[in-house]
Design an enzyme around this catalytic site. Sequence first.
Site, PDB file in Angstrom:
ATOM      1  N   ARG A 131       0.339 -10.708   6.409  1.00  0.00           N
ATOM      2  CA  ARG A 131       1.770 -11.328   6.955  1.00  0.00           C
ATOM      3  C   ARG A 131       1.833 -10.593   7.887  1.00  0.00           C
ATOM      4  O   ARG A 131       0.796  -9.821   8.356  1.00  0.00           O
ATOM      5  CB  ARG A 131       2.967 -10.884   5.665  1.00  0.00           C
ATOM      6  CG  ARG A 131       2.787 -12.310   4.331  1.00  0.00           C
ATOM      7  CD  ARG A 131       4.321 -12.344   3.646  1.00  0.00           C
ATOM      8  NE  ARG A 131       3.529 -11.357   1.972  1.00  0.00           N
ATOM      9  CZ  ARG A 131       4.604 -10.840   1.695  1.00  0.00           C
ATOM     10  NH1 ARG A 131       6.134 -10.960   2.198  1.00  0.00           N
ATOM     11  NH2 ARG A 131       4.225 -10.358   0.970  1.00  0.00           N
ATOM     12  N   LYS A 142       2.183   7.701   4.709  1.00  0.00           N
ATOM     13  CA  LYS A 142       1.658   6.032   4.541  1.00  0.00           C
ATOM     14  C   LYS A 142       0.665   5.413   5.816  1.00  0.00           C
ATOM     15  O   LYS A 142       0.873   4.052   5.915  1.00  0.00           O
ATOM     16  CB  LYS A 142       2.455   4.847   4.221  1.00  0.00           C
ATOM     17  CG  LYS A 142       3.222   4.810   2.951  1.00  0.00           C
ATOM     18  CD  LYS A 142       3.795   3.806   1.748  1.00  0.00           C
ATOM     19  CE  LYS A 142       4.414   4.313   1.198  1.00  0.00           C
ATOM     20  NZ  LYS A 142       5.898   3.001   1.050  1.00  0.00           N
ATOM     21  N   ARG A 165      14.926  -2.583  -4.979  1.00  0.00           N
ATOM     22  CA  ARG A 165      14.105  -2.802  -5.477  1.00  0.00           C
ATOM     23  C   ARG A 165      14.078  -2.609  -6.998  1.00  0.00           C
ATOM     24  O   ARG A 165      14.405  -2.370  -7.960  1.00  0.00           O
ATOM     25  CB  ARG A 165      13.189  -1.547  -5.295  1.00  0.00           C
ATOM     26  CG  ARG A 165      12.839  -1.430  -4.142  1.00  0.00           C
ATOM     27  CD  ARG A 165      12.140  -0.734  -3.301  1.00  0.00           C
ATOM     28  NE  ARG A 165      12.434   0.419  -2.029  1.00  0.00           N
ATOM     29  CZ  ARG A 165      12.151   0.854  -1.137  1.00  0.00           C
ATOM     30  NH1 ARG A 165      10.765   0.698  -1.090  1.00  0.00           N
ATOM     31  NH2 ARG A 165      12.303   1.397   0.133  1.00  0.00           N
ATOM     32  N   PRO A 167       0.895  -0.775  -0.011  1.00  0.00           N
ATOM     33  CA  PRO A 167      -0.002   0.180   0.240  1.00  0.00           C
ATOM     34  C   PRO A 167       1.043   1.388  -0.149  1.00  0.00           C
ATOM     35  O   PRO A 167       1.856   1.397   0.822  1.00  0.00           O
ATOM     36  CB  PRO A 167      -0.879  -0.005   1.443  1.00  0.00           C
ATOM     37  CG  PRO A 167      -0.670  -1.816   1.771  1.00  0.00           C
ATOM     38  CD  PRO A 167       0.685  -1.828   1.212  1.00  0.00           C
ATOM     39  N   GLU A 168       0.759   2.026  -0.404  1.00  0.00           N
ATOM     40  CA  GLU A 168       1.071   3.525  -1.008  1.00  0.00           C
ATOM     41  C   GLU A 168       0.017   4.297  -0.576  1.00  0.00           C
ATOM     42  O   GLU A 168      -1.129   3.690  -0.263  1.00  0.00           O
ATOM     43  CB  GLU A 168       1.892   3.735  -1.788  1.00  0.00           C
ATOM     44  CG  GLU A 168       2.814   2.783  -2.782  1.00  0.00           C
ATOM     45  CD  GLU A 168       3.875   2.744  -4.029  1.00  0.00           C
ATOM     46  OE1 GLU A 168       3.763   4.132  -4.446  1.00  0.00           O
ATOM     47  OE2 GLU A 168       4.401   1.797  -4.245  1.00  0.00           O
TER      48      GLU A 168
END
Length: 261
Positions: free
Chosen positions: A110, A58, A248, A2-3
């Site tokens: 998670r 966030k 990344r 999620p951004e």
Amino acid sequence: MPELPEVETFKRYLDKTSLKQVIKKITIIDDRVLKVEVPDLKKAVKGKQFESSIRHGKYLLVYLNPGYLVLHFGMTGDLEYYSKKDEAPAFSKVIFHFDNDFNLAYISRRMFGKLYVAESVEEFVEMKKLGPDAYKMSLEEFRGALKRRTGIIKNVLLNQSFVAGIGNIYSDEILFKTKLHPKMKMDALSEAQIDYMFQNIKSILKIGIEKKGLLSTYPDSFLIPHRKKEEHCPRCGNEIRRLEIAGRHGFFCPTCQKDLN
Ligand SMILES: [Zn+2]
């Protein structure tokens, strides 16, 4: 992961479903998601209401009067407001039981999501060393944040202490729209490029929020639908490349985003 647009979507969901109801009970199913001691969390929320909420980057900060419950959604976080008659959603980690027929579940598939308790927004932002919120910041705040930064532009955008809320996918999109190579040095940008990047951060996040962060619904002119091998740039038609920076995987168009270093 999620951004900012996804977390803004969680904020709007919480605002729509869960404000102004007395929290009768809290059930902690898995305390590994807590960044606060269990008794402190219980004391902070029990008998209180979620009065309002603020998103910073966030993080979602929910006002309890006094203090804040802070939610971070990690890689797979979610919220679900559901009837007490129904079973708790899969992977629920913490459940808030309201004084009506509904509960709010904080879900994380998670363990990367995290719950905190904070005294104020300012204290939390300071503790986490967060920069200004990428969607709400002014051009002056953005320029101020830039003064303290050198290094590769993609890394700077990802650094939450520079501006808060941008992750891997949106940083690629911002650089694509601004036509900047991800490995360009931040201090090599012209004033015009800085202003253009600022506008693009705002417009891309705005569309992200409108799309509720659902990546499958973005226009074809975005890089997002083309984040795959052997995809072609929607602007020039040349092949999109993958690039690894600091572990990344980013994507960019080597024709539209030239390396000017
Ligand atoms: Zn291109």
